[in-house]
Design a protein around this motif. Structure first.
Motif, PDB file in Angstrom:
ATOM      1  N   VAL A 128     -39.882   1.636   8.191  1.00  0.00           N
ATOM      2  CA  VAL A 128     -40.490   2.374   9.418  1.00  0.00           C
ATOM      3  C   VAL A 128     -39.624   2.105  10.857  1.00  0.00           C
ATOM      4  N   SER A 129     -39.078   0.925  10.810  1.00  0.00           N
ATOM      5  CA  SER A 129     -38.505   0.599  12.020  1.00  0.00           C
ATOM      6  C   SER A 129     -37.253   1.199  12.329  1.00  0.00           C
ATOM      7  N   LEU A 130     -36.422   1.177  11.262  1.00  0.00           N
ATOM      8  CA  LEU A 130     -35.277   2.031  11.360  1.00  0.00           C
ATOM      9  C   LEU A 130     -35.471   3.566  11.398  1.00  0.00           C
ATOM     10  N   ALA A 131     -36.317   3.928  10.753  1.00  0.00           N
ATOM     11  CA  ALA A 131     -36.631   5.552  10.985  1.00  0.00           C
ATOM     12  C   ALA A 131     -36.819   5.616  12.771  1.00  0.00           C
ATOM     13  N   GLY A 173     -26.637  -5.849  -3.692  1.00  0.00           N
ATOM     14  CA  GLY A 173     -26.581  -4.517  -3.627  1.00  0.00           C
ATOM     15  C   GLY A 173     -25.345  -3.991  -2.647  1.00  0.00           C
ATOM     16  N   LEU A 174     -25.015  -2.864  -2.496  1.00  0.00           N
ATOM     17  CA  LEU A 174     -24.099  -2.395  -1.485  1.00  0.00           C
ATOM     18  C   LEU A 174     -24.453  -0.811  -1.115  1.00  0.00           C
ATOM     19  N   ASP A 175     -24.926  -0.047  -2.261  1.00  0.00           N
ATOM     20  CA  ASP A 175     -25.243   1.262  -1.903  1.00  0.00           C
ATOM     21  C   ASP A 175     -26.651   1.613  -1.812  1.00  0.00           C
ATOM     22  N   PRO A 176     -27.091   2.545  -1.207  1.00  0.00           N
ATOM     23  CA  PRO A 176     -28.570   2.782  -1.377  1.00  0.00           C
ATOM     24  C   PRO A 176     -29.058   2.811  -2.738  1.00  0.00           C
ATOM     25  N   ALA A 181     -36.894  -7.992   1.988  1.00  0.00           N
ATOM     26  CA  ALA A 181     -36.339  -6.616   2.166  1.00  0.00           C
ATOM     27  C   ALA A 181     -34.743  -6.786   2.637  1.00  0.00           C
ATOM     28  N   ALA A 182     -34.254  -5.850   1.935  1.00  0.00           N
ATOM     29  CA  ALA A 182     -32.769  -5.540   2.600  1.00  0.00           C
ATOM     30  C   ALA A 182     -32.584  -4.020   2.517  1.00  0.00           C
ATOM     31  N   ARG A 183     -32.400  -3.443   3.725  1.00  0.00           N
ATOM     32  CA  ARG A 183     -32.627  -2.002   3.831  1.00  0.00           C
ATOM     33  C   ARG A 183     -31.812  -1.415   5.008  1.00  0.00           C
ATOM     34  N   PHE A 184     -31.351  -0.207   5.010  1.00  0.00           N
ATOM     35  CA  PHE A 184     -30.324   0.355   5.947  1.00  0.00           C
ATOM     36  C   PHE A 184     -30.520   1.843   5.854  1.00  0.00           C
ATOM     37  N   THR A 185     -29.841   2.211   6.855  1.00  0.00           N
ATOM     38  CA  THR A 185     -29.661   3.527   7.271  1.00  0.00           C
ATOM     39  C   THR A 185     -28.208   4.366   7.212  1.00  0.00           C
ATOM     40  N   GLY A 235     -28.209   4.225  14.085  1.00  0.00           N
ATOM     41  CA  GLY A 235     -27.913   3.712  12.460  1.00  0.00           C
ATOM     42  C   GLY A 235     -27.828   2.223  12.476  1.00  0.00           C
ATOM     43  N   GLY A 236     -28.489   1.755  11.195  1.00  0.00           N
ATOM     44  CA  GLY A 236     -28.146   0.022  11.015  1.00  0.00           C
ATOM     45  C   GLY A 236     -28.960  -0.049   9.782  1.00  0.00           C
ATOM     46  N   GLY A 237     -29.105  -1.634   9.951  1.00  0.00           N
ATOM     47  CA  GLY A 237     -29.927  -2.160   8.783  1.00  0.00           C
ATOM     48  C   GLY A 237     -30.360  -3.421   8.975  1.00  0.00           C
ATOM     49  N   ALA A 238     -31.309  -4.115   8.288  1.00  0.00           N
ATOM     50  CA  ALA A 238     -31.901  -5.294   8.429  1.00  0.00           C
ATOM     51  C   ALA A 238     -32.149  -5.998   7.082  1.00  0.00           C
ATOM     52  N   ILE A 239     -32.427  -7.402   7.021  1.00  0.00           N
ATOM     53  CA  ILE A 239     -32.946  -8.032   6.014  1.00  0.00           C
ATOM     54  C   ILE A 239     -34.069  -8.826   6.594  1.00  0.00           C
TER      55      ILE A 239
END
Length: 308
Positions: free
Chosen positions: A249-252, A295-298, A274-278, A261-265
């Motif tokens: 939700v925060s990245l969106a 992981g590396l890719d979505p 969580a480990a998520r990114f856009t 764009g970015g990501g976060a753990i």
């Protein structure tokens, strides 16, 4: 509490040539940090050790030695550990995360920068190095190429333009910790400070809410105070909101409001992580129980046993 550590190696368009080394790097860092947690060590010790491993990993990352250069061809590093210490624009420190921890534990301040940070490091016996010792020949060539040819407007097109690394951990006492460090963006203005060293933007830690380390376009992250926004969304769920939902939700929101764009753990007091990114890719690894996830890719979620 079941000890858990999550690490990331930066959210950007990681090229195939760096993929294998990047995955190996975060897996090794997660194992190093988790080894501290397994013997009852603190979350802070675990994330510092993991971060130092990432800062030292020249094969995949450049948040320490080998960092990208500013417009004057100099290294300027930022680092942060919570709660709460930060350094920015340091040019002669191999491990900014360790200096940031010292700011937290040995001073009444939260952030030191540039010359003052270096003087403090010397006063407490942290080894300083010549500024050119942090430069590598490969980065010098990249910088010269970048200066000669007009860069693409999208900062995520730079092959080694985003080198933020970070870690979050939960120890068996229920304490949380986060660290983030970076060399910034290639050809940045002298004195530019990104999100990494800014409390509530590049990282944030609250034992009642969770711990977060962010990566991506620093100016966008600062505009929405991304780390605090993620924890705010976790708090809205009365601490039962899944960490991945809060990050998504925060990245969106950052993408919608500032086109960043970015990501976060992230890790919650419950141990949910969580480990998520856009961005196109973000390398990450998590050690928990008897398993190492990475992981590396979505959509990546690989698992192997830690006993290996």
């Amino acid at each position: 509490m079941e000890p858990t550590i999550v690490v990331h190696g930066g959210a950007w368009a990681v090229p195939d040539s760096l993929a294998e080394a990047s995955v190996a790097g975060v897996k090794a860092a997660a194992r190093d940090g988790f080894a501290i947690l397994k013997i009852g060590g603190s979350a802070l010790d675990a994330v510092e050790l993991a971060e130092r491993a990432l800062e030292d990993d020249l094969a995949a990352f450049d948040a320490g030695c080998g960092a990208v250069l500013n417009t004057d061809g100099e290294v300027e590093l930022d680092g942060k550990t919570l709660a709460a210490g930060a350094v920015s624009s340091v040019r002669n420190i191999t491990h900014p995360v360790t200096l940031a921890r010292a700011v937290m534990e040995k001073t009444d301040h939260i952030m030191l920068t540039d010359r003052g940070a270096s003087q403090f490091a010397e006063s407490i016996g942290i080894t300083t190095v010549p500024t050119d010792a942090l430069m590598t020949e490969s980065e010098r060539r990249e910088w010269e190429h970048y200066k000669k040819y007009a860069p693409e407007p999208n900062p995520f097109c730079s092959v080694r333009g985003h080198d933020t690394v970070g870690a979050v951990a939960l120890d068996h006492r229920g304490n949380l910790a986060c660290v983030t460090s970076t060399g910034g963006i290639r050809n940045k203005m002298v004195g530019r400070v990104g999100d990494t060293s800014i409390i509530v933007s590049g990282g944030y830690d609250d034992d009642q809410s969770g711990a977060v380390s962010c990566t991506g376009h620093g100016e966008s992250i600062m505009k929405v105070t991304l780390a605090r926004l993620i924890l705010f969304n976790m708090e809205l769920g009365n601490r039962v909101c899944l960490a991945r939902d809060a990050v998504d939700v925060s990245l969106a929101y950052m993408g919608e409001r500032v086109q960043g764009g970015g990501g976060a753990i992230a890790i919650a007091p419950s141990g949910d992580w969580a480990a998520r990114f856009t961005t196109q890719r973000m390398v990450w690894a998590t050690a928990k129980g008897e398993s190492l996830f990475y992981g590396l890719d979505p959509q990546d979620m690989f698992e192997e046993k830690l006993s290996k």
